[in-house]
Design a protein around this motif. Structure first.
Motif, mmCIF file in Angstrom:
data_model
loop_
_atom_site.group_PDB
_atom_site.id
_atom_site.type_symbol
_atom_site.label_atom_id
_atom_site.label_comp_id
_atom_site.label_asym_id
_atom_site.label_seq_id
_atom_site.Cartn_x
_atom_site.Cartn_y
_atom_site.Cartn_z
ATOM 1 N N PHE A 1 0.849 -1.183 0.000
ATOM 2 C CA PHE A 1 0.000 0.000 0.000
ATOM 3 C C PHE A 1 0.889 1.239 0.000
ATOM 4 O O PHE A 1 1.624 1.499 0.952
ATOM 5 C CB PHE A 1 -0.920 -0.008 1.216
ATOM 6 N N ASN A 2 0.849 1.978 -1.064
ATOM 7 C CA ASN A 2 1.656 3.181 -1.199
ATOM 8 C C ASN A 2 0.734 4.392 -1.088
ATOM 9 O O ASN A 2 -0.035 4.692 -1.994
ATOM 10 C CB ASN A 2 2.389 3.175 -2.549
ATOM 11 N N SER A 3 0.832 5.097 0.053
ATOM 12 C CA SER A 3 -0.058 6.233 0.264
ATOM 13 C C SER A 3 0.377 7.467 -0.533
ATOM 14 O O SER A 3 -0.399 8.399 -0.685
ATOM 15 C CB SER A 3 -0.127 6.578 1.748
ATOM 16 N N HIS A 4 1.608 7.488 -1.029
ATOM 17 C CA HIS A 4 2.119 8.636 -1.773
ATOM 18 C C HIS A 4 2.052 8.411 -3.283
ATOM 19 O O HIS A 4 2.729 9.091 -4.040
ATOM 20 C CB HIS A 4 3.565 8.929 -1.373
ATOM 21 N N LYS A 5 1.205 7.494 -3.700
ATOM 22 C CA LYS A 5 1.137 7.154 -5.110
ATOM 23 C C LYS A 5 0.606 8.316 -5.953
ATOM 24 O O LYS A 5 1.116 8.597 -7.034
ATOM 25 C CB LYS A 5 0.252 5.911 -5.277
ATOM 26 N N GLU A 6 -0.394 8.991 -5.450
ATOM 27 C CA GLU A 6 -1.010 10.092 -6.192
ATOM 28 C C GLU A 6 -0.331 11.439 -5.929
ATOM 29 O O GLU A 6 -0.691 12.440 -6.505
ATOM 30 C CB GLU A 6 -2.498 10.187 -5.831
ATOM 31 N N TYR A 7 0.634 11.465 -5.038
ATOM 32 C CA TYR A 7 1.297 12.720 -4.674
ATOM 33 C C TYR A 7 2.407 13.043 -5.668
ATOM 34 O O TYR A 7 3.260 12.210 -5.948
ATOM 35 C CB TYR A 7 1.865 12.601 -3.262
ATOM 36 N N THR A 8 2.420 14.257 -6.170
ATOM 37 C CA THR A 8 3.513 14.704 -7.049
ATOM 38 C C THR A 8 4.399 15.662 -6.267
ATOM 39 O O THR A 8 3.908 16.542 -5.541
ATOM 40 C CB THR A 8 2.970 15.422 -8.293
ATOM 41 N N PRO A 9 5.699 15.527 -6.360
ATOM 42 C CA PRO A 9 6.590 16.408 -5.604
ATOM 43 C C PRO A 9 6.538 17.829 -6.164
ATOM 44 O O PRO A 9 6.157 18.050 -7.311
ATOM 45 C CB PRO A 9 7.963 15.783 -5.823
ATOM 46 N N PRO A 10 6.937 18.791 -5.361
ATOM 47 C CA PRO A 10 6.921 20.175 -5.850
ATOM 48 C C PRO A 10 7.954 20.364 -6.953
ATOM 49 O O PRO A 10 8.942 19.647 -7.027
ATOM 50 C CB PRO A 10 7.261 20.996 -4.611
ATOM 51 N N PRO A 11 7.751 21.321 -7.801
ATOM 52 C CA PRO A 11 8.711 21.549 -8.883
ATOM 53 C C PRO A 11 10.046 22.033 -8.321
ATOM 54 O O PRO A 11 10.112 22.764 -7.337
ATOM 55 C CB PRO A 11 8.050 22.612 -9.750
ATOM 56 N N LEU A 12 11.099 21.582 -8.958
ATOM 57 C CA LEU A 12 12.444 21.915 -8.516
ATOM 58 C C LEU A 12 12.839 23.247 -9.147
ATOM 59 O O LEU A 12 13.010 23.352 -10.360
ATOM 60 C CB LEU A 12 13.411 20.802 -8.934
ATOM 61 N N VAL A 13 13.004 24.270 -8.318
ATOM 62 C CA VAL A 13 13.348 25.588 -8.813
ATOM 63 C C VAL A 13 14.837 25.654 -9.093
ATOM 64 O O VAL A 13 15.273 26.093 -10.159
ATOM 65 C CB VAL A 13 12.927 26.677 -7.804
ATOM 66 N N ARG A 14 15.617 25.191 -8.164
ATOM 67 C CA ARG A 14 17.063 25.169 -8.360
ATOM 68 C C ARG A 14 17.617 23.992 -7.567
ATOM 69 O O ARG A 14 17.066 23.594 -6.534
ATOM 70 C CB ARG A 14 17.705 26.469 -7.939
ATOM 71 N N ASP A 15 18.702 23.441 -8.006
ATOM 72 C CA ASP A 15 19.334 22.295 -7.360
ATOM 73 C C ASP A 15 20.324 22.828 -6.326
ATOM 74 O O ASP A 15 21.420 23.270 -6.653
ATOM 75 C CB ASP A 15 20.035 21.418 -8.393
ATOM 76 N N VAL A 16 19.956 22.806 -5.062
ATOM 77 C CA VAL A 16 20.747 23.391 -3.989
ATOM 78 C C VAL A 16 22.055 22.633 -3.812
ATOM 79 O O VAL A 16 23.107 23.239 -3.558
ATOM 80 C CB VAL A 16 19.929 23.424 -2.677
ATOM 81 N N GLN A 17 22.040 21.327 -3.948
ATOM 82 C CA GLN A 17 23.265 20.547 -3.752
ATOM 83 C C GLN A 17 24.314 20.893 -4.798
ATOM 84 O O GLN A 17 25.502 20.996 -4.493
ATOM 85 C CB GLN A 17 22.943 19.050 -3.806
ATOM 86 N N VAL A 18 23.915 21.094 -6.024
ATOM 87 C CA VAL A 18 24.876 21.444 -7.065
ATOM 88 C C VAL A 18 25.358 22.887 -6.888
ATOM 89 O O VAL A 18 26.533 23.190 -7.078
ATOM 90 C CB VAL A 18 24.233 21.222 -8.451
#
Length: 138
Positions: A114-131
């Motif tokens: 059971f995956n409760s995050h199946k319908e959840y889409t992550p927020p758009p990535l504005v900038r890659d902080v790690q890079v």
């Protein structure tokens, strides 16, 4: 494959218990040294060479030796089975409880993931902080 092996093992164990507790008799008829007939469930067929004793003539008392032999082999099954489980000793009760607890999951169907995050889409990535900061986990 596991289910097939489990079913085969269950059938084999059931047959072992059944065959160890059943008593049966094998009847055999020999004419001389030759086996004429053998039977598990009924009477054996004879070869027809049995000596017929005539009890009417008492003056002629000739006894012939019979060449036919009827043999009966009885195989006794196990009669002393312990089928009452409430009279088990403490060690046996502990073993049964541990065995049932350890093998209980073998007979339970696995539930679907059971995956409760199946319908959840992550927020758009504005900038890659790690890079941008050059921070990487190694």
């Amino acid at each position: 494959m596991k289910k097939v092996f489990h079913k085969i093992a269950s059938v084999c164990l059931a047959l072992i218990v059944l065959l160890s507790t059943v008593s049966f008799t094998v009847d055999s008829h020999y004419c001389g040294d030759i086996l004429v007939d053998s039977s598990l469930f009924g009477l054996v067929e004879t070869c027809g060479m049995e000596v017929q004793q005539n009890t009417l003539s008492s003056e002629c008392n000739i006894s012939k030796k019979d060449c036919c032999i009827d043999e009966q082999v009885t195989i006794q099954g196990q009669d002393a089975l312990k089928t009452i489980f409430d009279k088990l000793e403490r060690d046996q009760q502990l073993f049964v409880a541990a065995f049932v607890h350890a093998n209980m999951l073998l007979f339970v169907e696995p539930q679907a993931d059971f995956n409760s995050h199946k319908e959840y889409t992550p927020p758009p990535l504005v900038r890659d902080v790690q890079v941008l900061d050059q921070t990487f986990l190694i």
